[in-house]
Design a protein around this motif. Structure first.
Motif, short mmCIF file in Angstrom:
data_model
loop_
_atom_site.label_atom_id
_atom_site.label_comp_id
_atom_site.label_asym_id
_atom_site.label_seq_id
_atom_site.Cartn_x
_atom_site.Cartn_y
_atom_site.Cartn_z
N ALA A 7 42.11 41.99 16.14
CA ALA A 7 40.80 42.51 15.76
C ALA A 7 39.77 42.23 16.85
CB ALA A 7 40.35 41.87 14.45
N GLY A 8 38.71 43.05 16.82
CA GLY A 8 37.61 42.86 17.75
C GLY A 8 37.41 44.00 18.73
N LEU A 42 50.56 32.29 21.85
CA LEU A 42 49.59 32.17 22.93
C LEU A 42 48.22 32.66 22.49
CD1 LEU A 42 51.86 33.79 25.67
CD2 LEU A 42 51.66 31.35 25.12
N ALA A 43 47.18 32.00 22.96
CA ALA A 43 45.83 32.50 22.73
C ALA A 43 45.67 33.83 23.45
CB ALA A 43 44.80 31.49 23.25
N ILE A 44 45.10 34.82 22.75
CA ILE A 44 44.90 36.15 23.32
C ILE A 44 43.44 36.55 23.06
CG2 ILE A 44 45.87 37.19 21.20
CD1 ILE A 44 46.79 39.56 22.93
N LYS A 45 42.73 36.93 24.15
CA LYS A 45 41.29 37.17 24.04
C LYS A 45 40.89 38.36 24.92
CE LYS A 45 40.33 32.21 23.52
NZ LYS A 45 39.58 31.04 24.04
N SER A 46 39.78 38.97 24.55
CA SER A 46 39.14 39.93 25.46
C SER A 46 37.64 39.69 25.46
CB SER A 46 39.45 41.38 25.06
OG SER A 46 38.73 41.76 23.89
N TYR A 47 37.02 40.03 26.59
CA TYR A 47 35.58 39.90 26.78
C TYR A 47 35.05 41.21 27.35
CZ TYR A 47 36.71 34.86 26.81
OH TYR A 47 37.17 33.59 26.52
N ASP A 53 30.67 48.74 32.45
CA ASP A 53 31.12 47.61 31.63
C ASP A 53 32.32 46.92 32.27
OD1 ASP A 53 29.18 48.00 29.73
OD2 ASP A 53 30.50 48.97 28.27
N GLU A 54 32.33 45.60 32.19
CA GLU A 54 33.47 44.81 32.66
C GLU A 54 34.30 44.36 31.46
OE1 GLU A 54 33.64 41.15 35.63
OE2 GLU A 54 33.37 40.48 33.55
N VAL A 55 35.60 44.64 31.49
CA VAL A 55 36.52 44.23 30.43
C VAL A 55 37.47 43.19 31.00
CG1 VAL A 55 38.21 44.96 28.72
CG2 VAL A 55 36.39 46.54 29.42
N LYS A 56 37.50 42.02 30.39
CA LYS A 56 38.43 40.97 30.82
C LYS A 56 39.39 40.67 29.68
CE LYS A 56 37.27 36.52 31.30
NZ LYS A 56 36.73 35.27 31.89
N CYS A 57 40.67 40.82 29.96
CA CYS A 57 41.72 40.51 28.99
C CYS A 57 42.40 39.22 29.43
CB CYS A 57 42.74 41.64 28.92
SG CYS A 57 42.06 43.21 28.35
N GLU A 58 42.64 38.34 28.48
CA GLU A 58 43.14 37.00 28.83
C GLU A 58 44.22 36.58 27.84
OE1 GLU A 58 40.29 33.69 29.99
OE2 GLU A 58 40.83 33.08 27.95
N GLY A 109 31.28 39.62 29.54
CA GLY A 109 31.17 38.19 29.27
C GLY A 109 31.11 37.82 27.80
N GLU A 110 30.98 38.80 26.91
CA GLU A 110 30.91 38.53 25.47
C GLU A 110 32.31 38.52 24.87
OE1 GLU A 110 29.37 40.60 21.28
OE2 GLU A 110 29.05 41.62 23.20
#
Length: 284
Positions: free
Chosen positions: A251-252, A203-208, A267-272, A211-212
Motif C-alpha cells: 500500500a501507499g 525484508l523492509a520495502i519502501k518507496s519515497y 518528481d523523484e521516486v526512490k524505491c528501497e 523524500g516523502e
C-alpha cells in the motif's frame, strides 16, 4: 553477492561487488550468461578473484538485466492493504474476491537503470503511478517445480518499480498497455544472490516521492508467496533462467491517496529494499 551491469570505457560488462566496494569485472558477456553458468563452483571462483576492482565513479551503472529476453511476469494485488486501496480507487477495475493469484506481463524493451529518468508519456498519461516491488530472478529452467523445491530455482533478487499509467490500465480493462510504455520499468541497482537472505526473504520495502515516505511494508506480507508463485506457474510453463518475476507492491501508491496523488514531471521516486539497495529515478 551483489552483481552489477555497467558501462566502462564504452563497453557494457558485468561485475561483482568486492570487499572494498569496487567492481570486479567478470568474464561472462552479460548477466543472462552468468545466470545460465551459475553454480556453487562459479560463486566460489568469483569470491576468490583478486583482479583489481573498478571504482564506481568510473562506470555508468545499468540495469542488471538491461534487455530481458521475455516479458516480466508480475503479480497484481498481492499485498492485502494494497488490494484495499486499489478497490477504493476504482472498484470496477480492482475490486472483488481473488482466491487465485493475479498474473500479468510487462513489456520491457530496455530496463531503466538507477539514476536514469522515467518517461512520463504525459501526452497520453493522466495518472502516472509508482510501485516498489521485490523482483525474483529465476536461476535455472523451472518446470513442474514443487513449493518445497522452489527456492532451488531462485538465482537472486532485485528491485523493480512497476511504473503504471492508471488511466490506460483501467480504460483498457486489462493492464498490459498501461504497464508497458517505454521507460516504465526501472530495475536495479543490482542483483543480490539468494544466499544473502533467508527463504523466503523478509525484508523492509519502501518507496519515497520527493523524500516523502509513501510505501512502508515488509516482503513477508505477500498474499501469494514466492514458492507458491514459482510452483504454480511452472506447472503450465517453463520459467527460463533469467526470468524476472515482480512480486507485487504494498500500500501507499499514488492512486491510494484521497484524492489520488500521482507523479508529475520533476518528481523523484526512490524505491528501497533492505539488503538490496535503492533505485532512484526522476520523472521527465
Amino acid at each position: 553477492m551483489k552483481l552489477f551491469t555497467y558501462v566502462y570505457e564504452g563497453k557494457e560488462q558485468i561485475g561483482a561487488l568486492s570487499k572494498d566496494n569496487t567492481l570486479i569485472p567478470l568474464a561472462e558477456k552479460d548477466m543472462q550468461t552468468l545466470i545460465k553458468n551459475w553454480s556453487e563452483k562459479k560463486q566460489k571462483e568469483i569470491l576468490s578473484l583478486t583482479t583489481q576492482g573498478i571504482d564506481f565513479d568510473k562506470v555508468q551503472i545499468k540495469s542488471p538485466i538491461p534487455r530481458p529476453k521475455q516479458d516480466v511476469i508480475c503479480l497484481g494485488i498481492n499485498y492485502m492493504a494494497h488490494a484495499e486501496e486499489s478497490a477504493r480507487y476504482k472498484e470496477e477495475a480492482f475490486g472483488g474476491e481473488r482466491p487465485k493469484a493475479i498474473y500479468f506481463s510487462k513489456r520491457v524493451n530496455e530496463a531503466v537503470a538507477d539514476k536514469e529518468p522515467i518517461q512520463g508519456h504525459f501526452d497520453i498519461v493522466e495518472s502516472l503511478d509508482y510501485e516498489v516491488e521485490l523482483a525474483v530472478i529465476i536461476g535455472k529452467d523451472a518446470k513442474n517445480v514443487s513449493e518445497k523445491e522452489a527456492f532451488e530455482y531462485v538465482f537472486g533478487y532485485t528491485i523493480l518499480n512497476d511504473v503504471s499509467a492508471r488511466n490506460l490500465q483501467t480504460s483498457h480493462k486489462q493492464w498490459y498497455f498501461g504497464k508497458s510504455l517505454d521507460g516504465f520499468t526501472p530495475i536495479g541497482p543490482c542483483i543480490v544472490t539468494k544466499d544473502e537472505f533467508q527463504n523466503p526473504p523478509a525484508l523492509a520495502i519502501k518507496s519515497y516521492v520527493n523524500g516523502e515516505l509513501r510505501q512502508n511494508s515488509t516482503t513477508d506480507l505477500l498474499i501469494f508467496g514466492i514458492a507458491h508463485v514459482i510452483s504454480e506457474l511452472s506447472q503450465g510453463m517453463t520459467l527460463q533462467a533469467g526470468t524476472i518475476i515482480a512480486m507485487g507492491t504494498p500500500a501507499g501508491v499514488g492512486m491510494g491517496f484521497v484524492p489520488p496523488n500521482f507523479l508529475k514531471a520533476g518528481d523523484e521516486v526512490k524505491c528501497e529494499i533492505e539488503g538490496i539497495g535503492t533505485l532512484t529515478n526522476i520523472v521527465e
